[in-house]
Design a protein around this motif. Structure first.
Motif, PDB file in Angstrom:
ATOM      1  N   GLU A  20       0.809  -1.217   0.000  1.00  0.00           N
ATOM      2  CA  GLU A  20       0.000   0.000   0.000  1.00  0.00           C
ATOM      3  C   GLU A  20       0.842   1.267   0.000  1.00  0.00           C
ATOM      4  OE1 GLU A  20      -3.275   0.385  -0.413  1.00  0.00           O
ATOM      5  OE2 GLU A  20      -3.319  -1.764  -0.715  1.00  0.00           O
ATOM      6  N   CYS A  37      -2.950  -0.221   6.728  1.00  0.00           N
ATOM      7  CA  CYS A  37      -2.707  -0.598   5.332  1.00  0.00           C
ATOM      8  C   CYS A  37      -3.369  -1.940   5.009  1.00  0.00           C
ATOM      9  CB  CYS A  37      -1.209  -0.656   5.039  1.00  0.00           C
ATOM     10  SG  CYS A  37      -0.452   0.969   4.836  1.00  0.00           S
ATOM     11  N   ASP A  41      -6.329  -2.437   2.098  1.00  0.00           N
ATOM     12  CA  ASP A  41      -6.276  -3.463   1.055  1.00  0.00           C
ATOM     13  C   ASP A  41      -7.519  -4.353   1.093  1.00  0.00           C
ATOM     14  OD1 ASP A  41      -4.566  -4.860  -1.040  1.00  0.00           O
ATOM     15  OD2 ASP A  41      -5.006  -6.515   0.348  1.00  0.00           O
ATOM     16  N   ARG A  44     -10.446  -2.609  -0.425  1.00  0.00           N
ATOM     17  CA  ARG A  44     -10.395  -2.591  -1.896  1.00  0.00           C
ATOM     18  C   ARG A  44     -10.873  -3.913  -2.482  1.00  0.00           C
ATOM     19  NH1 ARG A  44      -4.774   0.686  -2.746  1.00  0.00           N
ATOM     20  NH2 ARG A  44      -5.637   2.725  -2.220  1.00  0.00           N
TER      21      ARG A  44
END
Length: 69
Positions: A20, A37, A41, A44
């Motif tokens: 990231e 981070c 992720d 996403r």
């Protein structure tokens, strides 16, 4: 445990750059540098930002069958 107080311990996993932000990875959130981070992720993936491209073979097969017949 060892006779030498300054013995070098080899880490189980090599530190790699966080996918990231690029900072070195942390052991508790490997391969990411932080839980933040890691959560970014995961978000996403869950929101569909990451997608595996697919090719629609059905359209190609129907076109090939229609042209041959």
């Amino acid at each position: 445990m060892t006779d030498k107080p300054n013995a070098v311990v080899t880490p189980l996993r090599a530190k790699i750059a966080c996918p990231e932000c690029g900072k070195p990875s942390a052991r508790d959130s490997y391969p990411f540098c932080s839980p933040r981070c890691k959560a970014v992720d995961l978000n996403r993936w869950l929101s569909g930002s990451y997608a595996i491209p697919v090719r629609d073979d059905e359209d190609e097969d129907s076109n090939a069958n229609g042209e041959a017949g």
